[in-house]
Design an enzyme around this catalytic site. Structure first.
Site, PDB file in Angstrom:
ATOM      1  N   SER A  56     -17.650  11.858 -32.675  1.00  0.00           N
ATOM      2  CA  SER A  56     -19.071  11.956 -32.980  1.00  0.00           C
ATOM      3  C   SER A  56     -19.967  11.597 -31.803  1.00  0.00           C
ATOM      4  O   SER A  56     -21.171  11.781 -31.874  1.00  0.00           O
ATOM      5  CB  SER A  56     -19.410  11.073 -34.184  1.00  0.00           C
ATOM      6  OG  SER A  56     -19.152   9.730 -33.891  1.00  0.00           O
ATOM      7  N   HIS A  96     -22.148   4.407 -32.416  1.00  0.00           N
ATOM      8  CA  HIS A  96     -23.214   5.409 -32.359  1.00  0.00           C
ATOM      9  C   HIS A  96     -24.425   4.890 -31.587  1.00  0.00           C
ATOM     10  O   HIS A  96     -24.540   3.701 -31.305  1.00  0.00           O
ATOM     11  CB  HIS A  96     -23.641   5.815 -33.762  1.00  0.00           C
ATOM     12  CG  HIS A  96     -22.752   6.859 -34.381  1.00  0.00           C
ATOM     13  ND1 HIS A  96     -22.951   7.341 -35.639  1.00  0.00           N
ATOM     14  CD2 HIS A  96     -21.668   7.515 -33.901  1.00  0.00           C
ATOM     15  CE1 HIS A  96     -22.016   8.239 -35.918  1.00  0.00           C
ATOM     16  NE2 HIS A  96     -21.225   8.357 -34.885  1.00  0.00           N
ATOM     17  N   ASP A 122     -27.624   8.613 -39.237  1.00  0.00           N
ATOM     18  CA  ASP A 122     -26.482   8.045 -39.951  1.00  0.00           C
ATOM     19  C   ASP A 122     -26.771   7.578 -41.369  1.00  0.00           C
ATOM     20  O   ASP A 122     -25.907   6.969 -41.988  1.00  0.00           O
ATOM     21  CB  ASP A 122     -25.926   6.854 -39.157  1.00  0.00           C
ATOM     22  CG  ASP A 122     -25.222   7.312 -37.891  1.00  0.00           C
ATOM     23  OD1 ASP A 122     -24.921   8.509 -37.793  1.00  0.00           O
ATOM     24  OD2 ASP A 122     -24.973   6.460 -37.018  1.00  0.00           O
TER      25      ASP A 122
END
Lengths: 179, 177
Positions: A56, A96, A122
């Site tokens: 990701s 992230h 998210d």
């Protein structure tokens, strides 16, 4: 054949040498543990080194890349950083990027994250009803990067039998091998 | 002693050490460089609305900004720069929060790609929702930052040398955008 040679070494040892080998083995385990715990203290992160497990954050991080984390309390979290955080109900921490930060006048921080390679933020990954990530979710913040090295642990986790075989052989080698 | 296996083992250990040393040199030679760069930001159009934020279920102020951007990122690339992650950030203070930072736009430049930015009248990529309803007439600072992703080394976060102060309109825009 090689196995036999290893055991030959062991058979030739007297009692003291056997104790010495066992203690040596214990030293290795203890030093490894000390280094890990020492890094935890130095970085302030409960897990100073993490392996990237998902795609990701591509093309920055690929599966198997290694990240060094810091978690300096005096340096507050800001937008653009890459953080590693835990979500309740999920075992694996998420790596992230922070895309939104709100800090109150009292210094309470909440932030929103997104994977570079994901189309949306998210909020769909968080616990239902959770809108923000907060300080207590944070495991650490990405500071250093080394590619590929984490591949070893990924392979070991994918093939647990291989992991035990490698660990067992290494342990046996340290115990039986004489300098 | 000199069995095939022991030779293979030595060769493997040596290769690993060489790779590690080269990687470390790569990190060391690029660690003390200056990664800052000149940036030109211009706001072309800005409106403020008040509407319900998805997921949140509350009405918040939503800013919409069209901007132009000029920067040459070519000098930032060196042999230890795999990717640049650029982001345009709006920063402002409200009665509710001392610090608000919202990323409005981002772009990934990989090594070898064109690193000269000349964007004209671009829409923000992400929604500029405030944490409350305090965007009208708000002074915001727009700045371009980049995160240097190395082949191996430190993950620098760098702020562009110039930023832009801008005052958002002091009334809500009509339903037409």
């Amino acid at each position: 054949n090689i196995k036999m040679e290893m055991f030959d070494d062991f058979k030739r040892m007297n009692k003291r040498q056997v104790y010495y080998q066992v203690l040596n083995f214990g030293m290795i385990i203890a030093s490894a543990l000390m280094i890990w715990k020492g890094m935890m203290v130095a970085t302030g992160s409960e897990s100073p080194i993490v392996v990237v497990l998902s795609g990701s954050m591509e093309p920055a991080f690929y599966r198997g890349d290694l990240l060094f984390l810091g978690n300096d309390r005096s340096d507050p979290i800001r937008a653009g950083e890459i953080v590693v955080f835990k979500i309740e109900g999920r075992d694996i921490p998420i790596v992230h990027r922070v895309i939104k930060v709100h800090e109150t006048h009292e210094g309470k921080i909440k932030f929103l994250t997104k994977g570079d390679n994901n189309e949306v933020d998210d909020r769909g990954l968080y616990k239902p009803g959770q809108l923000w990530v907060e300080k207590h979710h944070v495991v650490g913040r990405a500071r250093g990067f080394v590619p590929y090295v984490g591949m070893v642990t990924i392979i070991m986790n994918d093939y647990p039998k291989l992991k035990y075989a490698v660990l067992g052989l290494l342990g046996l080698f340290v115990l039986l091998h004489r300098e | 002693m000199n069995t095939f296996l022991s030779r293979l083992n030595t060769l493997f250990a040596f290769s690993i050490s060489v790779v590690a040393a080269v990687t470390f040199a790569c990190f060391l030679t690029t660690h003390f460089l200056d990664y800052t760069q000149d940036v030109e930001i211009e706001v072309k159009k800005a409106i403020v609305k008040n509407m319900e934020e998805f997921y949140v279920g509350e009405k918040h102020d939503l800013g919409h900004i069209r901007f132009s951007l000029k920067a040459n990122m070519t000098p930032v690339f060196n042999w230890n720069c795999k990717e640049l992650f650029l982001y345009l950030m709006a920063e402002y203070e409200t009665p509710r929060n001392k610090i608000n930072q919202v990323v409005l736009w981002d772009k990934i430049i990989n090594r070898g790609e064109n690193a000269v930015l000349d964007l004209k009248k671009v829409h923000a990529k992400y929604y500029f929702f405030d944490d409350g309803s305090d965007l009208r007439g708000k002074n915001i600072t727009l700045s371009l930052h980049w995160n240097v992703i190395p082949n191996a080394g430190y993950l620098w976060r760098v702020k562009g040398r110039q930023d832009l102060g801008y005052t958002l309109p002091d009334s809500y825009a009509g339903s037409r955008v």
